[in-house]
Structures are given as structure tokens and as C-alpha cells.
Scaffold this active site. Structure first.
Site, PDB file in Angstrom:
ATOM      1  N   GLU A  47       0.818  -1.207   0.000  1.00  0.00           N
ATOM      2  CA  GLU A  47       0.000   0.000   0.000  1.00  0.00           C
ATOM      3  C   GLU A  47       0.855   1.261   0.000  1.00  0.00           C
ATOM      4  OE1 GLU A  47      -3.082  -2.831   1.818  1.00  0.00           O
ATOM      5  OE2 GLU A  47      -1.059  -2.344   2.456  1.00  0.00           O
ATOM      6  N   ALA A  48       0.281   2.310  -0.559  1.00  0.00           N
ATOM      7  CA  ALA A  48       0.804   3.666  -0.425  1.00  0.00           C
ATOM      8  C   ALA A  48      -0.370   4.568  -0.074  1.00  0.00           C
ATOM      9  CB  ALA A  48       1.477   4.144  -1.708  1.00  0.00           C
TER      10      ALA A  48
END
Length: 288
Positions: A47-48
Site C-alpha cells: 500500500e501507499a
């Protein structure tokens, strides 16, 4: 494109590189969804996130959460890692809790000495899994249907399916078949220590459960090192069903060489909190 403040934070660990990393862009203003998705894909992380000014009353900031290929309404380790980065960058909550605005609404985050904890969002779907899916999951995990001793929908944004096996050892031995499990997000939990009536590993074990999370990835079946959203949903199921105490620690990431520790607590008001330590591994700017 311009340089923006950035941190890469390891979550559910106090030791760098032993938890689950998240890339946090601390100034996401002006970025399009496509730019956010492109950057997320480039990081090659699970994830970002992108911090934005809040648009809902009571929120301290807005967070958009992306995984490769799609945006998520909520995810646990990005929530804790982003809050850690926001506080380190000088963020100050308006009230007792940090309040994050995201796709599932407002999420409360509290500071507990050396770690942060988020209030588990309500389940979007609960209850037992259909038998045909259980048969498919058992085949995909390479276990007998009778090895699954408990199961439930664990959908709190990510559409997790939770299953319990007889022991932590069974969980750690899994070698899932991505062709069979294609399209399913599966969380597997196995008792550790003295919790419940199965899988006892002795009173000296610090963790009650071993957890693993499998989901479709770019190259077949992927495994998440440590998963806040899954542990939040598992806690709601396990505590609610009397399969876990109101306070416990779960281990996740062991099979990947990590040492994630997820602290779970149901408070006096019945709210479940999911906590863990976070540590900044990279801090600076990123061109986005």
C-alpha cells in the site's frame, strides 16, 4: 510533478524491516487518482497513502489508500503508519483522538505509550461463509474441510474471508494454491498459547494467535506480512464468538521472515482497538 514530503514507515514492529512497510506521501494535494495509483504501483509495496486536508467535520486529515491496481476504502497498517508519519511531521489532533477521514468514514486513532491503535470500523458483512466457498478455500489452502474449525465473513472494507485452523503449526505450514483461490481474499488464523481449546503452545508464548493473509496479486497469490484490517475483523469475530479473550496479541509475518505483533483490546464500551508500534525507515521528499 514536484517534490513532496515523504516517509516510508514499518508498521506493527518497533524494529525496522520486521513489520509491514507503507509509503506515505504527506502532501497529496493536487494529485489525480491516476497519479496516486501510478505512484503506488511504482513503489511495489502492498500500500501507499496520500494525506489530504479533511472535508468532513471532526477529521484531522483525509487519507486515500491505494494498493497495486486499486484504491481501498480502509486498511489497517496504512492507517497506523500514516498517522505515525503525520504526527512525526508535526500534525496535532484537534481532540483526544486523531481522527482520520477515509473511504469507510471517520476512524479514531489513539496513542498508547509506544504505539498507536485504531478503532475497528464496523463490519460491512459478517456471519458464516457459504459451504461452497469453504470447500474451495480448503482445497486452495491444501487442507481438509474438517481442518477448518471456524469461519466468518470479515469484510470491513477489504472483503476478507476468515477461517480458523486447528493450530498455529497448521497455519505456518500452509502453501496455498493461487489458481484455486484466485479472486478471494483469505485470512487464516490459528490459535497459539493457551487461548481456546485447540493449538496450545504453552503458557510462555507471548502471542495468542498466528495469522496469515492471502490475496490475489500481480503474479498469482500474494501474502501480506502484517494486516491491520484483517486482524480488526478477526478480532470482532473471534471475541464476539467467545473464541478469543478481550485482550490478546496476534503474530503475523512469521512465514515471511517478519515478526509482526498486533495488539488487540476490547474496551469497557465494547469497542475493539487494533494497535502496534511503528518506525520510520525512510524520510525525505519524493517527486510526484
Amino acid at each position: 510533478m514536484r517534490l513532496r514530503p515523504f516517509q516510508q514507515v514499518d508498521v506493527f514492529t518497533a524494529t525496522p524491516y520486521r513489520g509491514n512497510p507503507v509509503a506515505v506521501v504527506l502532501d497529496g494535494e493536487g494529485l489525480t487518482t491516476g497519479q496516486m495509483q501510478q505512484f503506488t504501483n511504482w513503489t511495489n509495496l502492498s500500500e501507499a497513502t496520500f494525506v489530504l486536508p479533511p472535508t468532513q467535520a471532526g477529521a484531522d486529515y483525509q487519507l486515500r489508500i491505494f494498493c497495486p491496481g486499486r484504491e481501498l476504502p480502509f486498511a489497517g497498517h496504512p492507517t497506523l503508519g500514516s498517522c505515525h508519519a503525520w504526527l512525526e511531521a508535526g500534525g496535532r489532533p484537534k481532540g483526544e483522538y486523531v481522527v482520520q477521514q477515509c473511504g469507510v468514514g471517520l476512524v479514531k486513532i489513539r496513542r498508547d505509550e509506544d504505539r498507536l491503535a485504531f478503532a475497528a470500523p464496523p463490519l460491512r458483512k459478517g456471519g458464516p461463509l457459504p459451504e461452497e466457498e469453504l470447500a474451495l478455500i480448503a482445497r486452495g489452502l491444501g487442507v481438509a474441510r474438517s481442518d477448518i474449525v471456524g469461519h466468518a465473513w470479515c469484510d470491513n472494507g477489504p472483503n476478507w474471508r476468515g477461517v480458523m485452523l486447528k493450530s498455529a503449526e497448521r497455519v505456518l505450514a500452509l502453501k496455498p494454491d493461487g489458481n484455486v483461490l484466485s479472486g478471494l481474499d483469505v485470512g487464516v488464523v490459528g490459535p497459539r498459547g493457551k487461548v481456546g481449546v485447540v493449538g496450545s503452545r504453552g503458557a510462555d508464548d507471548e502471542c495468542a494467535f498466528e495469522v496469515r493473509a492471502f490475496f490475489p496479486g500481480n503474479n498469482g497469490m500474494a501474502e501480506d506480512p502484517v494486516t491491520g484490517s484483517l486482524n480488526a475483523a478477526l478480532a470482532q469475530w473471534l471475541i464476539g464468538a467467545g473464541l478469543a479473550p478481550e485482550r490478546y496479541v496476534a503474530s503475523q509475518g512469521t512465514a515471511l521472515g517478519r515478526a509482526g505483533r498486533v495488539h488487540v483490546q476490547r474496551d469497557a464500551a465494547g469497542e475493539i482497538w487494533i494497535g502496534g508500534a511503528s518506525v520510520t525507515c525512510i524520510a525525505g521528499t519524493v517527486r510526484v
